[in-house]
Design a protein around this motif. Structure first.
Motif, mmCIF file in Angstrom:
data_model
loop_
_atom_site.group_PDB
_atom_site.id
_atom_site.type_symbol
_atom_site.label_atom_id
_atom_site.label_comp_id
_atom_site.label_asym_id
_atom_site.label_seq_id
_atom_site.Cartn_x
_atom_site.Cartn_y
_atom_site.Cartn_z
ATOM 1 N N GLY A 157 4.750 1.638 -8.400
ATOM 2 C CA GLY A 157 4.841 1.310 -7.663
ATOM 3 C C GLY A 157 4.377 -0.970 -8.540
ATOM 4 O O GLY A 157 5.311 -1.965 -7.656
ATOM 5 N N ARG B 101 0.721 -0.754 0.024
ATOM 6 C CA ARG B 101 0.193 -0.129 -0.277
ATOM 7 C C ARG B 101 0.444 1.497 0.316
ATOM 8 O O ARG B 101 0.811 2.174 -0.382
ATOM 9 C CB ARG B 101 -0.709 0.138 1.198
ATOM 10 N N ASN C 49 8.792 6.522 0.418
ATOM 11 C CA ASN C 49 7.846 4.797 0.132
ATOM 12 C C ASN C 49 8.130 3.480 0.227
ATOM 13 O O ASN C 49 8.247 2.363 0.954
ATOM 14 C CB ASN C 49 7.468 5.040 -0.852
ATOM 15 N N ASP D 31 4.903 3.934 -13.788
ATOM 16 C CA ASP D 31 3.820 3.662 -12.919
ATOM 17 C C ASP D 31 5.368 2.409 -12.022
ATOM 18 O O ASP D 31 5.391 1.364 -12.247
ATOM 19 C CB ASP D 31 2.915 1.982 -13.740
ATOM 20 N N VAL E 18 3.187 1.497 -1.922
ATOM 21 C CA VAL E 18 3.818 2.120 -3.420
ATOM 22 C C VAL E 18 2.680 2.282 -4.368
ATOM 23 O O VAL E 18 2.443 2.808 -5.253
ATOM 24 C CB VAL E 18 5.103 1.310 -3.518
ATOM 25 N N LYS F 74 0.270 4.525 -7.018
ATOM 26 C CA LYS F 74 0.909 5.872 -6.803
ATOM 27 C C LYS F 74 1.625 6.441 -8.418
ATOM 28 O O LYS F 74 1.885 5.551 -8.749
ATOM 29 C CB LYS F 74 2.062 6.641 -5.382
ATOM 30 N N SER F 75 1.571 7.744 -8.601
ATOM 31 C CA SER F 75 2.204 7.990 -10.278
ATOM 32 C C SER F 75 3.005 8.213 -9.406
ATOM 33 O O SER F 75 4.068 8.152 -10.577
ATOM 34 C CB SER F 75 1.148 9.199 -10.704
ATOM 35 N N THR F 76 3.849 8.956 -8.362
ATOM 36 C CA THR F 76 5.570 8.480 -8.452
ATOM 37 C C THR F 76 5.734 7.980 -7.131
ATOM 38 O O THR F 76 4.775 8.337 -5.882
ATOM 39 C CB THR F 76 5.545 10.437 -8.401
ATOM 40 N N ILE F 77 6.415 7.365 -6.684
ATOM 41 C CA ILE F 77 7.112 7.754 -5.213
ATOM 42 C C ILE F 77 8.620 7.913 -4.986
ATOM 43 O O ILE F 77 9.436 8.086 -5.730
ATOM 44 C CB ILE F 77 6.947 5.504 -5.382
#
Length: 449
Positions: free
Chosen positions: A71, A14, A26, A69, A16, A19-22
């Motif tokens: 994540g 959850r 994270n 992506d 990562v 999410k559009s960015t990490i």
């Protein structure tokens, strides 16, 4: 086995997933949660450290942080690391992957030594392996070379009789090498291509056992040295495997009681600690409850991705293609009977427990308890159907009040439950016909729960 681990790793994602960015934060949070999940699953500490360090190193690279992506990219890295820790990509002496048995051609005898301590399931696993090879077209012979444990020879003989595989034994002797030579001669004379040797076992590791196994190894020059270990013993199974590898040498491991509620640490630690692959797992008490271990499929199940391939293979084992086509025609013509329903219920039972099948469906592993499905309901359905006569199952319209009362008494249920089953069957026939017309196939078992 992996339900708790699956649940906790899914929670870790959850940080990562989606999410559009990490950020590196994270990733650190996700990896920390995964580390705790692995430790709680009784995975060897050294294995956890290696897993965490290699995952962090790769996950913090530009490939992940700048991915479209990130994540999903992180989850893929965890999956690939899990596969590498569970499996073996090397080739064996016959050119097959080391994860598989190194079987010789049918004109040469393949020798497999089964090793393990008393109580690990060695004798039972020997018979299970023989049955699996027999189904694959091999001609196995079981050799009763455990001359120490009381009733070991008798147990192997009984199991061999159940699976219709020959067994070689010599009563009253204490010479293991003599029994092996006799088994080898028998195999040569009877065109046997696979000799499975149930070797001596002890309650614990000791020098006399190791010396005897070493002599047997030198004489037989086996193609496979398989250690049978109990998954419920956790890291003790890993320690035992390490000791056997150092003193005798192994080509692989078989874990029994893989269907238990143990935490799974042994399966995740074996390859890294011993350097040897996990080749088979025992998933029940029946002779057919024995499966090859596929690292990629296991990793998918641990990460909640399911294992559809194994589920399809299980279905193919119990459902005949010709019968499936005939069933499809009955669905389309709305001529499905209660007899067909009963056959499908029994086919589902042969596939294993509902819990194991749920674990193979993506997204459901660890999410639904077997109790939540009211497994007793399926038992009641089978009891009701079994209490009917064949004539009644073939034409449910003749089941009036008196027949319903008799069926209820015979199945230990109520008249209302019998009526409810008949009503459910009528609805199911209509629904399945409608779905068949639209091309959306659905198996009968799926309609029954």
């Amino acid at each position: 086995m992996f339900d708790k681990l699956t649940e906790k790793i899914s929670d870790a994602f959850r940080f990562v997933a989606g999410k559009s960015t990490i950020t590196e934060k994270n990733i650190d949070d996700a990896v920390e949660a995964i580390k705790m999940a692995l430790l709680e699953a009784d995975v060897n500490l050294r294995v956890v450290r290696r897993f965490v360090n290699s995952t962090i190193e790769e996950a913090k690279g530009e490939k992940v942080l700048r991915a479209v992506d990130p994540g999903q990219q992180f989850i893929k890295i965890v999956h690939d690391k899990m596969v590498s820790f569970l499996g073996d990509t090397e080739k064996g002496p016959t050119g097959r992957p080391a994860q598989e048995l190194q079987l010789k051609g049918p004109d040469t005898i393949t020798v497999i030594l089964m090793l393990g301590l008393q109580g690990s399931g060695k004798t039972t696993s020997s018979a299970k392996l023989a049955l699996r090879l027999k189904k694959e077209g091999r001609k196995p012979l079981l050799a009763a070379c455990d001359l120490i444990r009381p009733a070991a020879i008798e147990q192997l003989s009984v199991l061999a009789g159940q699976i219709d595989v020959p067994v070689y034994k010599e009563e009253g002797t204490t010479d293991t090498l003599r029994v092996y030579r006799g088994a080898l001669d028998y195999a040569k004379k009877n065109l046997i291509d696979t000799l499975i040797v149930d070797t001596t076992g002890r309650l614990q590791l000791d020098e006399p056992m190791m010396e005897e196994l070493s002599r047997l190894k030198d004489l037989s020059k086996p193609d496979e040295l398989l250690l049978v270990a109990d998954a419920m013993t956790g890291q003790s199974a890993v320690d035992i495997a390490k000791a056997f590898e150092e003193k005798i040498g192994l080509t692989g491991v078989i874990l029994t009681k893989f269907d238990s509620d143990t935490r799974g640490g042994a399966a995740l630690s074996l390859k890294t600690i011993t350097g040897k692959p996990l080749k088979f797992v025992g998933i029940g008490e029946k002779p057919e409850d024995f499966e090859p271990f596929y690292p990629e499929r296991a990793a998918g199940r641990i990460l909640g991705m399911g294992d559809v391939v194994s589920l399809v293979e299980k279905a193919q084992e119990v459902i005949d293609e010709k019968e499936a086509l005939e069933l499809q025609k009955k669905i389309e013509k709305e001529t499905l009977t209660l007899e067909d329903w009963l056959e499908q219920l029994r086919a589902v039972k042969k596939m294993g427990s509902l819990k194991s099948m749920l674990g193979m469906i993506p997204g459901l592993a660890g999410k639904i308890n077997e109790e939540d499905l009211d497994k007793a309901d399926l038992k009641y359905q089978e009891a009701i159907l079994s209490s009917m006569t064949r004539k009644e199952r073939q034409n449910h319209l003749i089941i009036g009040p008196s027949r319903r009362a008799r069926i209820a008494r015979g199945s230990g249920t109520s008249v209302a439950e019998v009526a409810r089953l008949l009503k459910k069957f009528e609805k199911m026939r209509v629904m399945m016909k409608r779905m068949a017309k639209t091309g959306k196939g659905m198996s009968m078992p799926g309609m029954l729960s």
